[in-house]
Design a protein around this motif. Sequence first.
Motif, PDB file in Angstrom:
ATOM      1  N   THR A 197      43.329  34.943  34.031  1.00 57.97           N
ATOM      2  CA  THR A 197      42.110  34.232  33.843  1.00 57.97           C
ATOM      3  C   THR A 197      42.490  32.892  34.737  1.00 57.97           C
ATOM      4  O   THR A 197      43.400  32.451  34.380  1.00 57.97           O
ATOM      5  N   ILE A 227      42.418  40.951  29.392  1.00 53.83           N
ATOM      6  CA  ILE A 227      42.215  40.323  30.441  1.00 53.83           C
ATOM      7  C   ILE A 227      43.282  40.188  31.303  1.00 53.83           C
ATOM      8  O   ILE A 227      44.132  39.416  30.988  1.00 53.83           O
ATOM      9  N   PHE A 271      33.958  36.201  25.064  1.00 49.31           N
ATOM     10  CA  PHE A 271      34.878  35.496  25.903  1.00 49.31           C
ATOM     11  C   PHE A 271      34.651  34.116  25.766  1.00 49.31           C
ATOM     12  O   PHE A 271      35.554  33.255  25.569  1.00 49.31           O
ATOM     13  N   LEU A 323      31.442  30.529  33.168  1.00 52.71           N
ATOM     14  CA  LEU A 323      32.298  31.710  32.873  1.00 52.71           C
ATOM     15  C   LEU A 323      32.000  32.913  33.770  1.00 52.71           C
ATOM     16  O   LEU A 323      30.822  33.358  33.584  1.00 52.71           O
ATOM     17  N   ASN A 324      32.796  33.423  34.257  1.00 53.00           N
ATOM     18  CA  ASN A 324      32.332  34.650  35.272  1.00 53.00           C
ATOM     19  C   ASN A 324      33.608  35.840  35.003  1.00 53.00           C
ATOM     20  O   ASN A 324      34.685  35.545  35.364  1.00 53.00           O
ATOM     21  N   ALA A 325      33.203  36.838  34.569  1.00 50.90           N
ATOM     22  CA  ALA A 325      34.027  38.106  34.511  1.00 50.90           C
ATOM     23  C   ALA A 325      33.808  38.973  35.566  1.00 50.90           C
ATOM     24  O   ALA A 325      32.676  39.221  36.027  1.00 50.90           O
ATOM     25  N   LEU A 339      38.862  36.811  34.995  1.00 48.61           N
ATOM     26  CA  LEU A 339      38.005  36.001  34.470  1.00 48.61           C
ATOM     27  C   LEU A 339      38.136  34.580  35.213  1.00 48.61           C
ATOM     28  O   LEU A 339      39.297  34.213  35.562  1.00 48.61           O
ATOM     29  N   GLU A 393      30.719  38.826  28.101  1.00 49.68           N
ATOM     30  CA  GLU A 393      30.917  37.353  28.525  1.00 49.68           C
ATOM     31  C   GLU A 393      30.682  36.621  27.266  1.00 49.68           C
ATOM     32  O   GLU A 393      31.434  35.381  27.259  1.00 49.68           O
ATOM     33  N   ILE A 398      36.915  30.630  34.739  1.00 49.43           N
ATOM     34  CA  ILE A 398      36.101  29.837  33.669  1.00 49.43           C
ATOM     35  C   ILE A 398      36.224  28.195  34.148  1.00 49.43           C
ATOM     36  O   ILE A 398      37.264  27.823  34.937  1.00 49.43           O
TER      37      ILE A 398
END
Length: 325
Positions: free
Chosen positions: A317, A314, A255, A271-273, A282, A252, A284
């Motif tokens: 997003t 990814i 990223f 930010l969260n994956a 993802l 993360e 964000i």
Amino acid sequence: MQEQRAHREAEQVAWQKIQGEELQKLHSAQHHLWFNVGAYLLISIIEFYLAIIGHSQTLRADALNNLAGIISAVLLLIGIFIARDIGDDDLMGQPLPNDPQQNGQRLQLTRFHYETVFTLITGIIMIAISINVMYSGIKSLMHQATQEIPQPITLVGAGIAMCIMLIVWWQNRAAGRKLQNAALTAAAQDSLSDALTSLGTLIAIGGALLFKVAWLDGVASIIVGIFILTSGIKIFRESSLNLADYFDPKAEAQFKKAIEKFPEVRQVEELNAHYNGNMVTLDIIIGVDPHMEVMDSYRLGEEIEAQMRHQFGIVDTDVMAVPTE
């Protein structure tokens, strides 16, 4: 407006391509897992039969271990089958929304979770079987008067199992890396553990025959159980973290660093994956100039999504822009 419509259509085409590639990988993984089922079934039959006529507790434990391999492969096949089922009109008995344009991608990503769920169940079953194997080994040690030295024929069963498991492990490992598939990676870990336990079984039976030590068979079965337990816990842990929405903080951070390189991004607020099966998405929130035009912030979000797909693979997003000083 026309530009946004064209962009949405381009996004839909890109998603269809990504989805198709992932579904093809899952299809290839299914073929490998069917090979696993056949190999485990053959080994289990041979080992159970030879364990009975050869009086070997360790070989019986190894046969139970390979029986777990059959169950594991079947569960993973079920998980992949659900993940690949894109033509159904319901999800777990509930009707799908009428707007596939907006919900199709999200629902397919949800289906990919089923592969992880069944991988988790595989780990639980391995742990349960390991407890049974260790219990049987301890029980045999407590009643040493009833123990017998295994017959030489049991060496054949352990040797065959080890050779087949090494072939299965090599194929699963190569396919898991090529397809980047969690189910095959779990199967590779399982088959490597099985190959090692078969090797341990071979050594234990050989030692019992060579030194005429009856209790060595029971000790070896406990060690086999420990190997199964270790593999089961590892698979359970990784799958649990995946389902609990855990993501490696180091990844993360990478990223976030890539997103912060965009000049218009003043800071990454959040930010969260997430894992969806083997695919990463993802979410964000970025801080931008309060006076930035809506169209500019929209284009920035699309540029970030394209960069994350190109640089890190990814698949989706979601970018939210908020004003920040």
